[in-house]
Design a protein around this motif. Sequence first.
Motif, PDB file in Angstrom:
ATOM      1  N   LEU A 166     -17.476  -5.993  22.797  1.00  0.00           N
ATOM      2  CA  LEU A 166     -18.865  -5.259  22.875  1.00  0.00           C
ATOM      3  C   LEU A 166     -19.968  -6.108  23.256  1.00  0.00           C
ATOM      4  O   LEU A 166     -21.006  -5.935  23.859  1.00  0.00           O
ATOM      5  CB  LEU A 166     -18.878  -4.331  21.366  1.00  0.00           C
ATOM      6  N   SER A 167     -20.033  -7.261  22.471  1.00  0.00           N
ATOM      7  CA  SER A 167     -21.354  -8.053  22.813  1.00  0.00           C
ATOM      8  C   SER A 167     -21.224  -8.457  24.010  1.00  0.00           C
ATOM      9  O   SER A 167     -22.380  -8.645  24.756  1.00  0.00           O
ATOM     10  CB  SER A 167     -21.237  -9.235  21.573  1.00  0.00           C
ATOM     11  N   LEU A 168     -20.079  -8.923  24.421  1.00  0.00           N
ATOM     12  CA  LEU A 168     -20.008  -9.261  26.034  1.00  0.00           C
ATOM     13  C   LEU A 168     -20.308  -8.155  27.203  1.00  0.00           C
ATOM     14  O   LEU A 168     -21.213  -8.702  27.956  1.00  0.00           O
ATOM     15  CB  LEU A 168     -18.706  -9.880  26.181  1.00  0.00           C
ATOM     16  N   LEU A 169     -20.006  -7.057  26.610  1.00  0.00           N
ATOM     17  CA  LEU A 169     -20.492  -6.005  27.819  1.00  0.00           C
ATOM     18  C   LEU A 169     -22.036  -5.838  27.311  1.00  0.00           C
ATOM     19  O   LEU A 169     -22.588  -5.468  28.530  1.00  0.00           O
ATOM     20  CB  LEU A 169     -19.716  -4.872  27.168  1.00  0.00           C
ATOM     21  N   ALA A 205     -27.821  -5.903  29.180  1.00  0.00           N
ATOM     22  CA  ALA A 205     -29.042  -6.495  29.214  1.00  0.00           C
ATOM     23  C   ALA A 205     -29.591  -7.293  30.173  1.00  0.00           C
ATOM     24  O   ALA A 205     -30.666  -7.231  30.565  1.00  0.00           O
ATOM     25  CB  ALA A 205     -29.312  -7.527  27.812  1.00  0.00           C
ATOM     26  N   ALA A 206     -28.513  -7.832  31.118  1.00  0.00           N
ATOM     27  CA  ALA A 206     -29.039  -8.425  32.428  1.00  0.00           C
ATOM     28  C   ALA A 206     -28.810  -7.430  33.420  1.00  0.00           C
ATOM     29  O   ALA A 206     -29.180  -7.821  34.653  1.00  0.00           O
ATOM     30  CB  ALA A 206     -27.708  -9.585  32.563  1.00  0.00           C
ATOM     31  N   GLY A 207     -28.872  -6.296  33.268  1.00  0.00           N
ATOM     32  CA  GLY A 207     -28.960  -5.227  34.203  1.00  0.00           C
ATOM     33  C   GLY A 207     -27.609  -5.245  35.128  1.00  0.00           C
ATOM     34  O   GLY A 207     -27.827  -4.282  36.330  1.00  0.00           O
ATOM     35  N   ALA A 227     -25.665  -0.839  17.354  1.00  0.00           N
ATOM     36  CA  ALA A 227     -25.778  -2.231  17.737  1.00  0.00           C
ATOM     37  C   ALA A 227     -27.037  -2.472  18.307  1.00  0.00           C
ATOM     38  O   ALA A 227     -27.846  -1.576  18.561  1.00  0.00           O
ATOM     39  CB  ALA A 227     -24.845  -2.529  19.129  1.00  0.00           C
ATOM     40  N   ASP A 228     -27.722  -3.748  18.138  1.00  0.00           N
ATOM     41  CA  ASP A 228     -29.051  -3.991  18.409  1.00  0.00           C
ATOM     42  C   ASP A 228     -28.942  -4.692  19.695  1.00  0.00           C
ATOM     43  O   ASP A 228     -28.561  -5.779  19.989  1.00  0.00           O
ATOM     44  CB  ASP A 228     -29.356  -5.131  17.233  1.00  0.00           C
ATOM     45  N   PRO A 229     -29.623  -3.845  20.764  1.00  0.00           N
ATOM     46  CA  PRO A 229     -29.263  -4.432  22.035  1.00  0.00           C
ATOM     47  C   PRO A 229     -30.236  -5.526  22.324  1.00  0.00           C
ATOM     48  O   PRO A 229     -30.039  -6.394  23.352  1.00  0.00           O
ATOM     49  CB  PRO A 229     -29.880  -3.385  22.890  1.00  0.00           C
ATOM     50  N   ARG A 230     -31.250  -5.874  21.529  1.00  0.00           N
ATOM     51  CA  ARG A 230     -32.041  -7.053  21.661  1.00  0.00           C
ATOM     52  C   ARG A 230     -31.408  -8.376  21.222  1.00  0.00           C
ATOM     53  O   ARG A 230     -32.119  -9.281  21.130  1.00  0.00           O
ATOM     54  CB  ARG A 230     -33.610  -6.722  21.707  1.00  0.00           C
ATOM     55  N   GLY A 231     -30.805  -8.008  20.211  1.00  0.00           N
ATOM     56  CA  GLY A 231     -30.368  -9.055  19.055  1.00  0.00           C
ATOM     57  C   GLY A 231     -29.690 -10.304  20.058  1.00  0.00           C
ATOM     58  O   GLY A 231     -28.684  -9.949  20.744  1.00  0.00           O
ATOM     59  N   THR A 232     -29.867 -11.460  19.651  1.00  0.00           N
ATOM     60  CA  THR A 232     -29.316 -12.467  20.448  1.00  0.00           C
ATOM     61  C   THR A 232     -28.428 -13.197  19.287  1.00  0.00           C
ATOM     62  O   THR A 232     -28.798 -13.170  18.182  1.00  0.00           O
ATOM     63  CB  THR A 232     -30.330 -13.456  21.041  1.00  0.00           C
ATOM     64  N   VAL A 272     -25.178 -14.366  23.374  1.00  0.00           N
ATOM     65  CA  VAL A 272     -24.819 -13.069  23.882  1.00  0.00           C
ATOM     66  C   VAL A 272     -26.020 -12.113  23.691  1.00  0.00           C
ATOM     67  O   VAL A 272     -26.805 -12.735  22.707  1.00  0.00           O
ATOM     68  CB  VAL A 272     -23.439 -12.270  23.099  1.00  0.00           C
ATOM     69  N   ARG A 273     -26.218 -11.112  23.897  1.00  0.00           N
ATOM     70  CA  ARG A 273     -27.365 -10.586  23.845  1.00  0.00           C
ATOM     71  C   ARG A 273     -27.012  -8.998  23.280  1.00  0.00           C
ATOM     72  O   ARG A 273     -26.417  -8.337  24.418  1.00  0.00           O
ATOM     73  CB  ARG A 273     -28.364 -10.395  24.976  1.00  0.00           C
ATOM     74  N   GLY A 274     -26.942  -8.461  22.297  1.00  0.00           N
ATOM     75  CA  GLY A 274     -26.516  -7.211  21.686  1.00  0.00           C
ATOM     76  C   GLY A 274     -25.381  -7.557  20.725  1.00  0.00           C
ATOM     77  O   GLY A 274     -24.377  -8.160  20.974  1.00  0.00           O
ATOM     78  N   VAL A 275     -25.714  -7.059  19.353  1.00  0.00           N
ATOM     79  CA  VAL A 275     -25.059  -7.518  18.257  1.00  0.00           C
ATOM     80  C   VAL A 275     -24.878  -6.324  17.419  1.00  0.00           C
ATOM     81  O   VAL A 275     -25.611  -5.393  17.046  1.00  0.00           O
ATOM     82  CB  VAL A 275     -26.112  -8.569  17.365  1.00  0.00           C
TER      83      VAL A 275
END
Length: 462
Positions: A348-351, A356-358, A397-402, A424-427
């Motif tokens: 999920l974090s990879l997705l 986040a990268a659009g 999930a925190d979409p801005r969390g790195t 990753v961005r999304g935790v």
Amino acid sequence: MSDLVIRGATAVLEDGTRRADIALEGERISAIGAAGSLPRGGREIDAADLVALPGLIDMHSHHREPGFTHKEDLETMAKQCAAGGVTTSVAMPNVSPPPTTAEHLDAMIETYRRRASFDWNVNASGVQLAEIPKLADRGILAFKIFMVVDTGRSYPHMPGIGLHEHGELYTRMLAVRRTGLPLMIHPHDQSLMDAIEREYWARGERDFRAYARAYAHDDGVIWDTAVAVLLRLQAATGVRLHLLHTQTRRVVEMLRAAKAAGQSVTAEANPWCFWLGNDWASIERLGSYALSYYVAPHHSAAVYEAFRDGTVDIMATDHAPHLREEKEPGWTDGWKAHTGTPSEQFYLSLLLTDVAAGKLSLERVADATATRPARIFGLYPRKGALRVGADADIVLADPRGTHTIADAEVLSKCGWTPYAGRSVRGVVRYTFLRGRAIYDDGRLQLEEGYGRQATRAAGHAA
Ligand code: DOR
């Protein structure tokens, strides 16, 4: 009063993504309303900075129990599921004894009933013709056939769970069609692969590079020929075919054409196809730790495009943990290493990193990891979407969390991840399984036996 209110999350709902409150009562979602509109619950979670997605449904995971619990077991699976936002994880049949017979499947189901703390099911093996109708009676969601049988090692594709003769595939497809269930097939042209392997070995090429190149030989010929046969046999038998491991441009083209022609076919993509095996530098650095398969970048790009537009329907992990000592021989002999990579905890974090990268929409992530698997395999509307009355299977999930992935945090028994070192961005912060917080702001809260067999929703014809 509801038991819990998730307050103000950016919720991916079936009719769009918006800020919402979600109330949970018992095992179900009891209400969804505009942010700030629902009455107070017994517990409140401020989710203003979080996204809410339906709990992930992983239709393809190698749990290893029974028989290979030195690699993984239901307890370590549960931890990874909870930390990774996965609420339903479905086992593959390469365990021992394998669920090729109703007797073996019953024993496996009993083990899961006692021990699993995530919702689960088992993709029974479709190899034994006479057992197919009995296996279908056990509440399973699908059958699985490997077309690959290992040469030079005895796992993960051991004898007894693979077949590839066209006539044998044909008769199994007819039998599975009669059950109404989908048939998952790992495409592989065994006789072609035998010939290709002999070419490599005759030249003395056996290391991890040779293994990667042999499987990807001639721009993916073993995959393309296998899928061409499978699609033709699907047309001949009418079985609901679900193709595993989508990884070549030509397979994508065949899939598009088959769907356009109205054939009953769906397909999965695996994390390694987009974020690992598509980069030769990963193969050089990690050797067999990066393999499942090498997927040349032009193939990966074609599969990604098809994944984005939904031609490749779902993402499933192909989570395949192996110990380091089972991987190490692969540096010098790729055919001796156990193939496969773990990914349940991090996909999920990879997705979300791609979101986040659009590159991918949040809606497509929910669709590919939950809604569409639930629809294809019959769990919907009980599971697969954030909707009133559905099981309260929810990830926050925190979409801005790195975060930088590290081996030290790996909850799999194998103790390593090929994604170590990746940012990753999304935790994931919370995972709810039927109303219970099994991952609660970073804390695992698992109870052995809480997991339930995820069977087809009432009224959903097989
Ligand atoms: O690489 C793989 N590993 N492919 C499979 O089909 C099985 C899996 C495993 O079980 O390790």
